[in-house]
Design a protein around this motif. Sequence first.
Motif, PDB file in Angstrom:
ATOM      1  N   PRO A   6       0.811  -1.219   0.000  1.00 30.09           N
ATOM      2  CA  PRO A   6       0.000   0.000   0.000  1.00 30.09           C
ATOM      3  C   PRO A   6       0.843   1.267   0.000  1.00 30.09           C
ATOM      4  CG  PRO A   6      -0.858  -1.613   1.562  1.00 30.09           C
ATOM      5  CD  PRO A   6       0.449  -2.144   1.082  1.00 30.09           C
ATOM      6  N   ALA A  10       0.775   4.163  -2.855  1.00 27.98           N
ATOM      7  CA  ALA A  10       0.499   5.560  -2.534  1.00 27.98           C
ATOM      8  C   ALA A  10       1.612   6.455  -3.042  1.00 27.98           C
ATOM      9  CB  ALA A  10       0.314   5.720  -1.028  1.00 27.98           C
ATOM     10  N   ARG A  23      -5.377  10.284  -0.106  1.00 29.31           N
ATOM     11  CA  ARG A  23      -5.801   8.980  -0.622  1.00 29.31           C
ATOM     12  C   ARG A  23      -6.163   8.080   0.556  1.00 29.31           C
ATOM     13  NH1 ARG A  23      -3.460   5.085  -5.286  1.00 29.31           N
ATOM     14  NH2 ARG A  23      -4.947   6.415  -6.372  1.00 29.31           N
ATOM     15  N   GLU A  25      -7.790   4.209   1.288  1.00 27.50           N
ATOM     16  CA  GLU A  25      -8.085   2.943   0.630  1.00 27.50           C
ATOM     17  C   GLU A  25      -8.645   1.951   1.638  1.00 27.50           C
ATOM     18  OE1 GLU A  25      -5.160   2.009  -2.834  1.00 27.50           O
ATOM     19  OE2 GLU A  25      -3.923   2.780  -1.198  1.00 27.50           O
ATOM     20  N   ASP A  26      -9.897   1.548   1.417  1.00 32.40           N
ATOM     21  CA  ASP A  26     -10.554   0.513   2.204  1.00 32.40           C
ATOM     22  C   ASP A  26     -10.424   0.770   3.711  1.00 32.40           C
ATOM     23  OD1 ASP A  26     -12.070  -1.811   2.472  1.00 32.40           O
ATOM     24  OD2 ASP A  26     -10.306  -3.088   2.632  1.00 32.40           O
ATOM     25  N   SER A  48     -13.043   4.067   0.393  1.00 33.05           N
ATOM     26  CA  SER A  48     -11.908   4.478  -0.430  1.00 33.05           C
ATOM     27  C   SER A  48     -12.217   5.825  -1.078  1.00 33.05           C
ATOM     28  CB  SER A  48     -11.609   3.433  -1.513  1.00 33.05           C
ATOM     29  OG  SER A  48     -11.234   2.192  -0.939  1.00 33.05           O
ATOM     30  N   ASP A  50     -10.069   9.295  -3.188  1.00 33.55           N
ATOM     31  CA  ASP A  50      -8.976  10.177  -3.585  1.00 33.55           C
ATOM     32  C   ASP A  50      -9.524  11.591  -3.688  1.00 33.55           C
ATOM     33  OD1 ASP A  50      -7.361   7.976  -3.803  1.00 33.55           O
ATOM     34  OD2 ASP A  50      -6.932   8.210  -5.949  1.00 33.55           O
ATOM     35  N   GLY A  83      -7.100  -0.852   6.296  1.00 32.50           N
ATOM     36  CA  GLY A  83      -6.945   0.043   5.164  1.00 32.50           C
ATOM     37  C   GLY A  83      -5.777   0.992   5.355  1.00 32.50           C
ATOM     38  N   SER A  84      -5.692   1.985   4.498  1.00 36.68           N
ATOM     39  CA  SER A  84      -4.583   2.935   4.569  1.00 36.68           C
ATOM     40  C   SER A  84      -5.073   4.349   4.268  1.00 36.68           C
ATOM     41  CB  SER A  84      -3.471   2.549   3.586  1.00 36.68           C
ATOM     42  OG  SER A  84      -3.934   2.654   2.254  1.00 36.68           O
ATOM     43  N   GLU A  98       1.903   8.388   5.517  1.00 39.28           N
ATOM     44  CA  GLU A  98       0.921   7.355   5.821  1.00 39.28           C
ATOM     45  C   GLU A  98       0.481   7.564   7.267  1.00 39.28           C
ATOM     46  OE1 GLU A  98      -1.240   3.901   4.582  1.00 39.28           O
ATOM     47  OE2 GLU A  98       0.297   4.942   3.419  1.00 39.28           O
TER      48      GLU A  98
END
Length: 256
Positions: A6, A10, A23, A25-26, A48, A50, A83-84, A98
């Motif tokens: 991930p 990114a 961003r 994600e999940d 999710s 962006d 997720g991230s 992150e």
Amino acid sequence: MTLNSPVSAAARAFAERPALMLRAEDVRKTFTLHGQGGIGIDALAGVSLDVARGECVVLVGPSGAGKSTFLRCLYGNYLASGGSIAIRDDAAPTQHLEITGAQPHDVLRLRRNVVGYVSQFLRVIPRVSALDIVAAPLVSRGVDEEEARARAAALLERLNVPQRLWPLAPATFSGGEQQRVNIARGLIAQHRVLLLDEPTASLDAENREVVAGLIVEARERGAAIVGVFHDEDTRERVATRVLALRAPRVAEVEAA
């Protein structure tokens, strides 16, 4: 780190898309009730998203869908359970930070320089004037205190906060006055990413219009905005697009 990790994904996204600012994600969030045998309650299904410069994404969905929870995860107040989440950070070698797993000092630096957050309620600071509360984000960036207070005064005036209140601590202000002080504090530093959690909830129509105008101006300056607005007129005025969240299914809660 693999190319499919991930973080690597990114990093590529931020390098290849200069306008990308955020961003997710999940992203999922489960609260564990330690006082009730460690039961897990899913508060946020996988989301999710962006967001690029100049966008205002408005979160919609039923009560319990996790709109405010998602904003708090984006800001780092809540640690996502899965997720991230990555936010552009030009000071970092990978051009992003992150949020999950980041060091506290890096999160604080990101909040000071990149990410602004406006909640429904002002965290009142005893014996600190409304003017100084609003000016504080600029002072923390090294702006001269006199200039910061002048910019704070101009913003409070635009938000119709009476001048007689500026030297006072906001503890005794009305809900609407406190919310306008909170909005001024959140917008004054012109952060490149703005997270807005019902910033107009306690405001009358006239002041909602002022706040909507400020949000549109921030968007037109290039801010990437994610917000929750229950007032439909405000939502329609500020949004460039809408993201619908759903409440976690009962089966998901039971499985947790």
